[in-house]
Design an enzyme around this catalytic site. Structure first.
Site, PDB file in Angstrom:
ATOM      1  N   HIS A   2       0.551  -7.848  -3.844  1.00  0.00           N
ATOM      2  CA  HIS A   2       0.266  -6.582  -3.181  1.00  0.00           C
ATOM      3  C   HIS A   2      -0.395  -5.578  -4.106  1.00  0.00           C
ATOM      4  O   HIS A   2      -1.144  -4.710  -3.633  1.00  0.00           O
ATOM      5  CB  HIS A   2       1.555  -5.987  -2.613  1.00  0.00           C
ATOM      6  CG  HIS A   2       1.978  -6.622  -1.321  1.00  0.00           C
ATOM      7  ND1 HIS A   2       2.733  -7.782  -1.270  1.00  0.00           N
ATOM      8  CD2 HIS A   2       1.749  -6.277  -0.031  1.00  0.00           C
ATOM      9  CE1 HIS A   2       2.954  -8.106  -0.005  1.00  0.00           C
ATOM     10  NE2 HIS A   2       2.362  -7.226   0.759  1.00  0.00           N
ATOM     11  N   GLY A   3      -0.137  -5.643  -5.373  1.00  0.00           N
ATOM     12  CA  GLY A   3      -0.775  -4.680  -6.260  1.00  0.00           C
ATOM     13  C   GLY A   3      -0.393  -4.884  -7.706  1.00  0.00           C
ATOM     14  O   GLY A   3       0.688  -5.394  -8.020  1.00  0.00           O
TER      15      GLY A   3
END
Length: 486
Positions: free
Chosen positions: A323-324
């Site tokens: 996700h990041g």
């Protein structure tokens, strides 16, 4: 070009018209051109990455599929996987690991500093990279043959409805439909348009309306009272659901209009009765990817509880990093891993009393809500600031109750965000409308009604109502979808 724009509302019918006017044998050509155009509207030069990824995976898969030497198959398979991951790492994770490595060197007084890269994160790189990885792995496992037609494979790789934010499709599900798409019927046209309307309602009426409050408060959490932060956290839970599932709905509806049925990516996740069930309902395509390509190869639930817990934790740490590139996402992943290990408790197919189901669903929702703080906060420090101020506000409220001076709401701090009470009420109404409409459209009664011609008028009235609500009360700003950054 984004789904919630006038450009897309022109683009999609135009692509449909050209697609339907093209002989069936060559319908992949306008779709491939449209897909590249769709992506290049964001940043044309980064389409080179997709072309490179397509070519690498295409030729490597053919060698893997046709080679009689197991050594060559393994070598080419490793090269293909490594190339995809190196591209993803360079653009998404290089600076994160470099910054942390440099910080570690400073702690031990080593002056060496590794350089960071000034690179813009390519749109949807995590999605199309994972789709490429799943294809190569499936070919290596001999779960499917390598695709020999470069045009069809390129279209599978860059199919515009789900290119930048999923669902992450398997080649065995998507490619046969691209080769032999379903004919356009009235029912397919109607349900496709309805799903697009539903997705736009989620995005424009719900997500973008909540976004203003959430973005303002989380931009500087230390400037607001705990009440404002608590409201912003609740709002974010519904914002991200409406935003991401809204994208999936528009993608599924768009694909249905051009003969393809994409997989379901959300199934009322906030009604889950444990966190394990939540992940069977939220971002389903990503959950299945990690299950099939990480969790099962690590051993799954075999070999005892300890190894099962280890495998689950690895999956969710990787999910957080997917996700990041930030510690907030890693912590978010670790928390979900721990919650699944502790809270899943098994599947919920066995009927349970309504009261117990409601209790379990509310408990699960609030456990997930706590983790959303890390997902949304700009830093770990900001996340703990949010928790500290919300807790402080809760303590003050309890003291006021003990002194018989109840004060449940701090309007001055809530409204200082820049919205009035009417706007706040509209935000709450949008959440309620989302939950009611979501419950109705996913009910067995509605699904049965879809099959009955006499219910067409009722369906038209329902979706006309969604259009009216969106047009009158929608927050029109053409804001990007949250998951575009992943």
């Amino acid at each position: 070009m984004i789904f919630n724009s006038i450009q897309y509302l022109i683009f999609l019918p135009l692509v449909m018209a050209i697609y339907l006017a093209t002989p069936r044998k060559y319908q992949w050509v306008p779709l491939l051109i449209a897909s590249y155009y769709f992506y290049m509207c964001w940043r044309a030069e980064y389409a080179i990455l997709i072309v490179l990824s397509t070519a690498i995976n295409y030729y490597c898969a053919i060698v893997i599929d046709t080679s009689r030497s197991e050594g060559i198959r393994k070598l080419v398979f490793a090269a293909s996987i490594a190339t995809n991951l190196i591209i993803l790492f360079t653009f998404k994770y290089w600076n994160f690991f470099t910054d942390n490595f440099n910080a570690a060197l400073q702690i031990v007084n080593i002056p060496k500093q590794f350089p960071t890269l000034d690179l813009l994160l390519p749109l949807g790189i995590s999605f199309y990279t994972f789709q490429s990885l799943s294809y190569t792995i499936d070919v290596y496992r001999r779960d499917c043959p390598a695709e020999k037609h470069f045009g069809y494979f390129a279209l599978y790789h860059v199919y515009f409805p789900q290119l930048v934010a999923g669902p992450i499709e398997r080649v065995s599900h998507l490619l046969p439909q691209l080769k032999c798409p379903a004919p356009l019927t009235y029912e397919r046209l109607a349900t496709g348009i309805e799903q697009i309307i539903w997705g736009l309602f989620k995005k424009i009426f719900v997500a973008d309306r909540l976004a203003y409050y959430v973005n303002t408060v989380y931009a500087a959490p230390d400037e607001y009272h705990g009440t404002a932060l608590l409201i912003a956290t609740y709002f974010f839970a519904f914002q991200i659901y409406a935003d991401f599932s809204g994208y999936s709905d528009i993608a599924i509806g768009s694909a249905r209009l051009i003969g393809v049925d994409l997989m379901e990516n959300f199934r009322q996740p906030y009604f889950s009765q444990n966190v394990g069930e939540f992940w069977r309902r939220w971002h389903i395509s990503l959950s299945q990817f990690f299950r099939d390509y990480v969790y099962f190869p690590l051993g799954g639930s075999r070999n005892g509880t300890l190894k099962r817990s280890r495998n689950m934790l690895v999956v969710f740490i990787l999910s957080g990093l997917w996700h990041g590139a930030a510690w907030t996402y890693v912590i978010w992943g670790v928390l979900h891993g721990l919650l699944v290990i502790v809270n899943s408790g098994g599947r919920t197919e066995t009927p349970t009393p309504l009261g117990r189901r409601i209790f379990y669903s509310l408990t699960t929702f609030h456990l997930v809500l706590i983790t959303w703080v890390f997902f949304r906060a700009k830093s770990v420090a900001d996340a703990f600031t949010v928790f500290r101020l919300i807790a402080s506000d809760g303590v003050d409220t309890l003291r006021n109750l003990a002194d018989f001076q109840p004060r449940f709401f701090y309007w001055e701090t809530v409204l200082r965000v820049g919205i009035d009470k009417e706007e706040l009420l509209l935000c709450l109404t949008s959440i309620l409308a989302l939950l009611l409409a979501d419950g109705l459209l996913n009910s067995a009664y509605w699904q049965a009604a879809l099959q009955l011609p006499r219910w067409r008028l009722a369906r038209m009235v329902a979706f006309d109502g969604l259009i009216i609500l969106t047009v009158i009360f929608g927050a029109f700003g053409k804001s990007e979808f949250i998951y575009f950054q992943f």
